[in-house]
Design a protein around this motif. Structure first.
Motif, PDB file in Angstrom:
ATOM      1  N   VAL A   1       0.829  -0.894   0.587  1.00  0.00           N
ATOM      2  CA  VAL A   1      -0.088   0.420  -0.352  1.00  0.00           C
ATOM      3  C   VAL A   1       0.765   1.331  -0.246  1.00  0.00           C
ATOM      4  CG1 VAL A   1      -1.692  -0.920   1.333  1.00  0.00           C
ATOM      5  CG2 VAL A   1      -0.053   0.375   2.358  1.00  0.00           C
ATOM      6  N   THR A   2       0.511   2.056  -0.597  1.00  0.00           N
ATOM      7  CA  THR A   2       1.206   3.943  -0.715  1.00  0.00           C
ATOM      8  C   THR A   2       0.448   5.185  -0.518  1.00  0.00           C
ATOM      9  OG1 THR A   2       0.675   4.218  -3.043  1.00  0.00           O
ATOM     10  CG2 THR A   2       2.377   2.801  -2.484  1.00  0.00           C
ATOM     11  N   PHE A   3       0.259   5.234   0.226  1.00  0.00           N
ATOM     12  CA  PHE A   3      -0.013   6.602   1.157  1.00  0.00           C
ATOM     13  C   PHE A   3       1.046   7.787   0.947  1.00  0.00           C
ATOM     14  CE2 PHE A   3       1.209   4.208   4.192  1.00  0.00           C
ATOM     15  CZ  PHE A   3       1.525   5.130   5.513  1.00  0.00           C
ATOM     16  N   GLN A   4       0.682   9.129   1.331  1.00  0.00           N
ATOM     17  CA  GLN A   4       1.294  10.020   1.754  1.00  0.00           C
ATOM     18  C   GLN A   4       1.034  10.790   3.328  1.00  0.00           C
ATOM     19  OE1 GLN A   4       1.141  12.684  -1.774  1.00  0.00           O
ATOM     20  NE2 GLN A   4       2.166  13.592  -1.122  1.00  0.00           N
TER      21      GLN A   4
ATOM     22  N   GLY B   1       2.176  14.213   4.802  1.00  0.00           N
ATOM     23  CA  GLY B   1       2.486  15.313   4.388  1.00  0.00           C
ATOM     24  C   GLY B   1       2.786  15.323   2.827  1.00  0.00           C
ATOM     25  N   GLU B   2       4.018  15.918   2.854  1.00  0.00           N
ATOM     26  CA  GLU B   2       4.648  15.890   1.619  1.00  0.00           C
ATOM     27  C   GLU B   2       5.715  14.153   1.193  1.00  0.00           C
ATOM     28  OE1 GLU B   2       4.211  17.952  -0.957  1.00  0.00           O
ATOM     29  OE2 GLU B   2       3.024  18.612   1.033  1.00  0.00           O
ATOM     30  N   ARG B   3       5.360  13.637   2.266  1.00  0.00           N
ATOM     31  CA  ARG B   3       6.299  12.092   2.011  1.00  0.00           C
ATOM     32  C   ARG B   3       5.022  10.913   1.562  1.00  0.00           C
ATOM     33  NH1 ARG B   3      11.617  12.932   1.900  1.00  0.00           N
ATOM     34  NH2 ARG B   3      12.188  13.806   4.393  1.00  0.00           N
ATOM     35  N   HIS B   4       6.086  10.609  -0.045  1.00  0.00           N
ATOM     36  CA  HIS B   4       5.808   9.451  -0.426  1.00  0.00           C
ATOM     37  C   HIS B   4       5.744   7.946   0.433  1.00  0.00           C
ATOM     38  CE1 HIS B   4       3.431  11.158  -3.975  1.00  0.00           C
ATOM     39  NE2 HIS B   4       5.067  12.306  -4.134  1.00  0.00           N
ATOM     40  N   ILE B   5       4.875   7.074   1.157  1.00  0.00           N
ATOM     41  CA  ILE B   5       5.133   6.010   0.994  1.00  0.00           C
ATOM     42  C   ILE B   5       4.667   4.761   1.007  1.00  0.00           C
ATOM     43  CG2 ILE B   5       4.787   5.045   4.173  1.00  0.00           C
ATOM     44  CD1 ILE B   5       5.627   7.969   3.858  1.00  0.00           C
ATOM     45  N   TYR B   6       5.564   4.119   1.233  1.00  0.00           N
ATOM     46  CA  TYR B   6       5.250   2.735   0.608  1.00  0.00           C
ATOM     47  C   TYR B   6       4.955   1.266   1.629  1.00  0.00           C
ATOM     48  CZ  TYR B   6       6.320  -1.765  -2.087  1.00  0.00           C
ATOM     49  OH  TYR B   6       5.914  -3.083  -2.988  1.00  0.00           O
ATOM     50  N   HIS B   7       4.243   0.938   1.915  1.00  0.00           N
ATOM     51  CA  HIS B   7       3.997  -0.843   3.057  1.00  0.00           C
ATOM     52  C   HIS B   7       3.768  -1.130   2.826  1.00  0.00           C
ATOM     53  CE1 HIS B   7       3.526  -2.352   7.284  1.00  0.00           C
ATOM     54  NE2 HIS B   7       2.330  -2.642   6.671  1.00  0.00           N
ATOM     55  N   THR B   8       4.642  -2.283   2.209  1.00  0.00           N
ATOM     56  CA  THR B   8       4.810  -4.296   3.212  1.00  0.00           C
ATOM     57  C   THR B   8       3.969  -4.754   4.108  1.00  0.00           C
ATOM     58  OG1 THR B   8       6.872  -3.929   1.521  1.00  0.00           O
ATOM     59  CG2 THR B   8       5.450  -6.334   1.892  1.00  0.00           C
ATOM     60  N   PRO B   9       2.815  -5.299   3.275  1.00  0.00           N
ATOM     61  CA  PRO B   9       1.864  -6.613   4.695  1.00  0.00           C
ATOM     62  C   PRO B   9       2.989  -7.309   5.485  1.00  0.00           C
ATOM     63  CG  PRO B   9       0.928  -5.903   2.679  1.00  0.00           C
ATOM     64  CD  PRO B   9       2.127  -5.272   2.594  1.00  0.00           C
TER      65      PRO B   9
ATOM     66  N   ILE C   1     -10.518   3.032   2.855  1.00  0.00           N
ATOM     67  CA  ILE C   1     -11.796   4.199   4.745  1.00  0.00           C
ATOM     68  C   ILE C   1     -10.123   4.763   4.827  1.00  0.00           C
ATOM     69  CG2 ILE C   1     -11.535   3.518   6.798  1.00  0.00           C
ATOM     70  CD1 ILE C   1     -13.640   1.502   5.696  1.00  0.00           C
ATOM     71  N   LEU C   2      -8.865   4.586   4.382  1.00  0.00           N
ATOM     72  CA  LEU C   2      -7.584   4.872   5.145  1.00  0.00           C
ATOM     73  C   LEU C   2      -6.931   6.059   3.753  1.00  0.00           C
ATOM     74  CD1 LEU C   2      -6.605   1.766   6.685  1.00  0.00           C
ATOM     75  CD2 LEU C   2      -7.646   3.257   7.553  1.00  0.00           C
ATOM     76  N   HIS C   3      -7.576   5.992   2.875  1.00  0.00           N
ATOM     77  CA  HIS C   3      -7.004   7.057   1.706  1.00  0.00           C
ATOM     78  C   HIS C   3      -5.337   6.270   1.334  1.00  0.00           C
ATOM     79  CE1 HIS C   3     -10.349   9.311   2.364  1.00  0.00           C
ATOM     80  NE2 HIS C   3     -10.342   9.466   3.436  1.00  0.00           N
ATOM     81  N   PHE C   4      -5.039   5.060   1.611  1.00  0.00           N
ATOM     82  CA  PHE C   4      -4.169   3.853   1.159  1.00  0.00           C
ATOM     83  C   PHE C   4      -4.849   3.692  -0.622  1.00  0.00           C
ATOM     84  CE2 PHE C   4      -2.915   2.015   5.404  1.00  0.00           C
ATOM     85  CZ  PHE C   4      -2.972   3.380   5.983  1.00  0.00           C
ATOM     86  N   GLU C   5      -3.358   4.057  -0.912  1.00  0.00           N
ATOM     87  CA  GLU C   5      -3.659   3.267  -2.573  1.00  0.00           C
ATOM     88  C   GLU C   5      -3.370   1.875  -2.688  1.00  0.00           C
ATOM     89  OE1 GLU C   5      -2.519   3.626  -7.165  1.00  0.00           O
ATOM     90  OE2 GLU C   5      -2.174   5.063  -5.758  1.00  0.00           O
TER      91      GLU C   5
END
Length: 182
Positions: free
Chosen positions: A9-12, A14-22, A146-150
């Motif tokens: 999943v990705t999200f932001q 602030g201005e940072r792009h975030i990448y998360h692996t389950p 719901i979380l505004h994640f992609e």
């Protein structure tokens, strides 16, 4: 949208792009009681505040449930809650100023914003990890909405490369003067 076993999943923040692996299957198996207890509390329909504010409260609920599980076993501690939170953080990367992937913990993200994001990641984790395989895609899509994640099925490097191509560079060149008289 196609979601497969390579979901991230990705999200932001602030201005940072975030990448998360389950979390991995191994991490899930080591923490299933804590994950299930957290989800049960978050979706206790007798407490509407938890249901509505679950994404903000999830990390606090996880910590509380960890302490409760330890207490029921006659132990001190948190039944691995902090370790699970650390693992979720370890699986979360940010795009640094030089476009490198760096741990979110060293990215300069505001700590209050990170704590809120961590709680949202816990909410995602307890929902996604407990979904049967046949339901994972649907569950991921609804929780991400719901979380505004992609939800994406790209590796971190492929995702980072896609950000470069999808971001239009600012142009500073002036428009050429028209040869048509005004």
């Amino acid at each position: 949208m196609r979601i497969d076993d390579n979901l991230a999943v990705t999200f932001q923040i602030g201005e940072r792009h975030i990448y998360h692996t389950p979390i991995s299957r191994e991490t899930f198996e080591a923490n299933y009681r804590l994950i299930a207890a957290t989800k049960a509390v978050l979706f206790d329909t007798t407490d509407q505040a938890l249901v509505l504010d679950g994404p903000i409260l999830a990390s606090l609920v996880l910590r509380d449930e960890g302490r409760q599980l330890a207490k029921r076993r006659g132990e001190d501690g948190d039944s691995g809650a902090q370790s699970l939170l650390d693992e979720i953080e370890r699986l979360t990367m940010a795009i640094g100023p030089d476009l490198d992937l760096i741990p979110v913990s060293t990215s300069g993200v505001d700590q209050d914003e990170w704590q809120e994001a961590l709680s949202r990641l816990v909410f995602f984790t307890v929902n996604y990890a407990l979904a049967p395989k046949i339901e994972k895609a649907r569950r991921a899509a609804s929780v991400c909405a719901i979380l505004h994640f992609e939800p994406i099925s790209l590796s971190a490097e492929a995702w980072k490369a896609s950000l470069r191509t999808s971001t239009k560079p600012a142009t500073t060149a002036k428009k050429a003067a028209s040869s048509v008289p005004v």
